[in-house]
Design an enzyme around this catalytic site. Structure first.
Site, PDB file in Angstrom:
ATOM      1  CE  LYS A  95      -2.355  10.499   3.708  1.00 15.96           C
ATOM      2  NZ  LYS A  95      -1.535  11.106   2.656  1.00 15.96           N
ATOM      3  CD  GLU A 135       5.693  -3.866  -2.566  1.00 17.87           C
ATOM      4  OE1 GLU A 135       5.658  -3.270  -1.465  1.00 17.87           O
ATOM      5  OE2 GLU A 135       4.680  -4.134  -3.227  1.00 17.87           O
ATOM      6  CD  GLU A 153      -3.819  -3.876  -2.374  1.00 19.15           C
ATOM      7  OE1 GLU A 153      -2.647  -4.319  -2.225  1.00 19.15           O
ATOM      8  OE2 GLU A 153      -4.142  -3.052  -3.229  1.00 19.15           O
ATOM      9  CB  CYS A 203       0.534  -3.796  -4.515  1.00 14.63           C
ATOM     10  SG  CYS A 203      -1.082  -3.614  -5.250  1.00 14.63           S
TER      11      CYS A 203
END
Ligand code: NDP
Length: 500
Positions: A197, A402, A271, A305
């Site tokens: 997906k 983040e 991850e 990331c």
């Protein structure tokens, strides 16, 4: 030096550089008005009949309608993948599998311009990045894993590696095609089949990839692509017919997936997010380090990331570094992702823009000092000016959370131990950077930094042969290299209850 100055007196350099627009043509991309789901090698309509519109973040214009897959579609895709696994792919000779992977790699290279333009249109990243980074790396991943497909016995001697079955794969929007390659290439090389997906905001290169699969004559059902939102991802995770889940995305969703899979025996790799420290020592080559800082946080609008979002500068070179960094920021060109001169493109979605803006406001309120270079942004689309925060305390949200945008938080340190303590003071552990002339210091820092990847005198470098992944809340499992094959294999004597 004096001579240079004299020369400059005679021939002064222009005070301002301007670039003429250099737009990449979009003619090479042919979009359908509406896409279905790619299941069992065919385009099928979603059971619900529901579609949603995917837009371009550079001007908010609609690009196409894509299908919203639901539970029934996930079931259909998993059955097609199971069928393909049991009736051909799982037993295919390893050299035969390699043949298809090599074909996919070559076709991606041949069609790379088409893919690069589409990636920038749908995701907002500068064309020079999709052209020079995403596409070459995606093809390289298929080449690399094609090479391993018929050598698994040598890669894992005396362990009798076997495929595990059907892999459910969920990818984010920051590197849509590259993340697809990171997931699909090792899964197929190991002999598995796939239900993947793509992210809701960036489905188009994954849909174009289906055409590559048909061109490569990959047997039907080996790769199935389902578009949809988070609900589709959740259905793939909980479907009992998948043997492994590979997820890249936010820590929050990663934790929910881990909870869902606890006790099921399914393999899982996660991850997740990061808040990387980029550490500059006073003996570093400063101009080179400033380029590394810029590449670390403004590459792909900071939607990375492993972005170097926390900069640690040794106190003795603080003023100098910040001056150089601010000067360099004034030369960054922000704007149309399809312009070949653009350095910083569009923010991927209005949701992400809101998140970045909210965190930047919190930084100002908490007392950090903001710097943004003068910058004219396009009228339409989603944009954020490259930003630097100084006077940042470790407790501020901009130093902890983040941001996933072009926003850098600068902190200082005096000694290597202090740098280490501050750098490791985060729930994340994906990547870090060290800038120094001393090799021994690089080795010592790399050993003590709690990060899956440590770059030395560079940042944001990727290679298919090199494993990538995190510690702590950045997830577990590795992608890339030999390590990236392991999660897609089972070995003699291994119990099913293995999360790696
Ligand atoms: P998500 O974790 O929500 O999205 C990642 C992928 O997971 C997408 O395909 C998403 O679908 C899908 N998904 C969403 N909910 C579920 C669920 N319950 N079960 C299974 N799959 C699901 O990240 P966001 O896109 O919302 O971004 C939020 C934040 O996450 C960012 O601001 C950034 O901080 C971080 N992030 C980190 C990434 C990384 O590479 N580590 C990548 C992307 C984001 P859909 O897109 O349709 O929602």
């Amino acid at each position: 030096m004096a001579e240079v100055e004299r020369k400059q007196d005679r021939a002064p350099v222009p005070s301002e550089w301007t670039y003429a627009p250099a737009p990449e043509s979009t003619d090479i991309v042919t979009l359908q008005e509406r896409y279905g789901l790619f299941v069992g090698g065919e385009w099928v309509e979603p059971a619900s009949g529901e579609h949603f519109t995917t837009i371009s973040p550079r001007d908010e214009e609609p690009l196409a309608d894509v299908a919203q897959a639901g539970a029934e579609d996930v079931d259909r895709a998993v059955s097609a993948a199971r069928d393909a696994f049991e009736n051909g792919w799982g037993q295919a000779s390893p050299a035969e599998r390699a043949k298809y992977l090599f074909r996919i790699a070559r076709i991606l290279q041949e069609r790379s311009r088409e893919f690069a333009v589409l990636e920038s249109l749908n995701g907002g990243k500068p064309i020079k990045e999709s052209r020079d980074v995403d596409l070459p790396l995606a093809a390289a991943h298929f080449f690399y894993y094609a090479g391993w497909a018929d050598k698994l016995e040598y890669a894992f001697p005396n362990r009798r590696p076997q495929p595990i079955g059907v892999a459910g794969q969920i990818i984010p929007w920051n590197f849509p095609l590259l993340m697809l390659a990171w997931k699909v290439a090792p899964a197929l090389a190991a002999g598995n089949t796939v239900v993947l997906k793509p992210a809701e905001t960036t489905p188009l290169t994954a849909l174009l990839f289906c055409d590559v699969l048909r061109q490569a004559e990959l047997p039907a059902g080996v790769v199935n692509i389902l578009t949809g939102d988070g609900r589709t991802g959740a259905e793939i995770v909980k479907h009992q017919g998948t043997d492994k889940i590979a997820f890249t995305g936010s820590t929050e969703v990663g934790k929910a997936i881990q909870r869902e899979l606890a006790g099921t025996g399914k393999k899982l790799t996660l991850e997740l997010g990061g808040k990387a420290a980029n550490i500059i020592f006073d003996d570093a080559a400063l101009d080179q380090a400033v380029e590394g800082i810029v590449n670390g946080i403004y590459f792909n609008q900071g939607h990375v990331c492993c972005a170097g979002s926390r900069l640690f500068v040794q106190e003795s070179i603080y003023e100098q570094t910040i001056d150089k960094l601010k000067r360099r920021l004034t030369t960054l060109r922000v704007g149309d992702p399809l312009d070949k001169n653009t350095d910083v493109g569009a923010i991927n979605s209005s949701m992400q823009l809101e998140k970045i803006s909210e965190l930047v406001e919190s930084g100002k309120e908490e007392g950090a000092e903001i710097y943004q270079p003068p910058c004219r942004l396009p009228d339409k689309g989603y944009w954020f000016v490259p930003t630097v925060f100084t006077n940042v305390a470790q407790s501020y949200r901009i130093a902890q959370e983040e941001i996933f945008g072009p926003v850098l938080s600068v902190l200082t340190f005096r000694t290597p131990d202090e740098a280490l303590e501050k750098a490791n003071n985060t729930p994340y552990g994906l990547s870090a950077g060290v800038w120094t002339e001393k090799g021994s210091r690089i080795l010592s820092m790399a050993q003590k930094l709690r990060a899956g990847v440590v770059w030395a005198n560079t940042f944001n470098r990727f290679d298919p042969t090199s494993p990538f992944g995190g510690y702590k809340e950045s997830g577990f499992g590795r992608e890339g290299g030999l390590h990236g094959l392991e999660p897609y294999l089972k070995f003699d004597g291994e119990t099913e209850e293995w999360g790696g």
